[in-house]
Design an enzyme around this catalytic site. Structure first.
Site, mmCIF file in Angstrom:
data_model
loop_
_atom_site.group_PDB
_atom_site.id
_atom_site.type_symbol
_atom_site.label_atom_id
_atom_site.label_comp_id
_atom_site.label_asym_id
_atom_site.label_seq_id
_atom_site.Cartn_x
_atom_site.Cartn_y
_atom_site.Cartn_z
ATOM 1 N N HIS A 53 0.833 -1.201 0.000
ATOM 2 C CA HIS A 53 0.000 0.000 0.000
ATOM 3 C C HIS A 53 0.868 1.251 0.000
ATOM 4 O O HIS A 53 1.756 1.390 0.839
ATOM 5 C CB HIS A 53 -0.933 0.009 1.220
ATOM 6 C CG HIS A 53 -2.064 -0.948 1.093
ATOM 7 N ND1 HIS A 53 -3.276 -0.576 0.593
ATOM 8 C CD2 HIS A 53 -2.144 -2.274 1.369
ATOM 9 C CE1 HIS A 53 -4.070 -1.634 0.573
ATOM 10 N NE2 HIS A 53 -3.401 -2.675 1.035
ATOM 11 N N PRO A 54 0.582 2.162 -0.933
ATOM 12 C CA PRO A 54 1.337 3.418 -0.954
ATOM 13 C C PRO A 54 0.873 4.329 0.179
ATOM 14 O O PRO A 54 -0.228 4.157 0.716
ATOM 15 C CB PRO A 54 0.972 4.016 -2.310
ATOM 16 C CG PRO A 54 -0.415 3.510 -2.565
ATOM 17 C CD PRO A 54 -0.443 2.116 -1.970
ATOM 18 N N GLU A 69 -9.007 4.957 -4.856
ATOM 19 C CA GLU A 69 -9.238 4.873 -3.418
ATOM 20 C C GLU A 69 -8.791 6.143 -2.692
ATOM 21 O O GLU A 69 -9.346 6.479 -1.653
ATOM 22 C CB GLU A 69 -8.522 3.649 -2.852
ATOM 23 C CG GLU A 69 -9.169 2.351 -3.303
ATOM 24 C CD GLU A 69 -8.391 1.102 -2.921
ATOM 25 O OE1 GLU A 69 -8.940 0.012 -3.097
ATOM 26 O OE2 GLU A 69 -7.238 1.209 -2.457
ATOM 27 N N ILE A 98 -5.551 3.176 5.985
ATOM 28 C CA ILE A 98 -6.927 3.546 6.297
ATOM 29 C C ILE A 98 -7.792 3.230 5.089
ATOM 30 O O ILE A 98 -7.326 3.308 3.949
ATOM 31 C CB ILE A 98 -7.034 5.045 6.674
ATOM 32 C CG1 ILE A 98 -8.412 5.395 7.212
ATOM 33 C CG2 ILE A 98 -6.645 5.931 5.489
ATOM 34 C CD1 ILE A 98 -8.490 6.781 7.847
#
Length: 152
Positions: A53-54, A69, A98
């Site tokens: 995940h970045p 997203e 998140i």
């Protein structure tokens, strides 16, 4: 199937657990299996999933899923999110994760400010919940795509 599941979640253990339950009789059964697989992930499995995940505020270049997203992050919040994410990463050892879909930058900033002070164990369980939401959303989206990759 493995490649599609890996796009949903980078944890090999999660993908293997979900794939092992095939075929599923319904979307609800698939989503329940995904949640069960998430609950069974070890700390190392979670780390593997999070590594893909970045940071919030900097979607992966060319990654439509990441960009979609994080679409609620405006330029005004981007620099502050990246700065706080670096501090969060120093404290917890991974990016701030998140469920960003439908959230604006200010809301994510508030959550980051709130969570940065958590102890690592508390934060790990929050991350597990957030990652589960991300996976659920990605699986549901995948289930609504046609064979060409477009929305049904």
């Amino acid at each position: 199937m493995a490649a599609l599941l890996h796009e949903v979640c980078a944890s090999r253990a999660w993908a293997a657990a979900v794939a092992a339950g095939r075929p599923y009789g319904s979307v609800d059964a698939l989503l329940a299996a995904a949640e069960e697989a998430m609950a069974g992930l070890t700390d190392a499995d979670l780390a593997e999933a999070m590594a893909a995940h970045p940071p919030i505020g900097r979607p992966k270049p060319g990654d439509a899923t990441s960009a979609r997203e994080q679409s609620g992050v405006g330029e005004a919040e981007r620099a502050r999110l990246l700065e706080l994410n670096r501090a969060y990463q120093e404290r917890h050892g991974h990016v701030f994760l998140i469920y960003a879909t439908g959230r604006g930058g200010e809301e994510m900033l508030a959550a980051l400010n709130e969570r940065i002070g958590n102890d690592t164990d508390t934060e790990r369980e929050i991350v597990r919940t957030e990652l589960g939401k991300i996976n659920r959303n990605r699986l549901a989206r995948l289930m609504t795509m046609d064979e060409g990759g477009g929305e049904r």
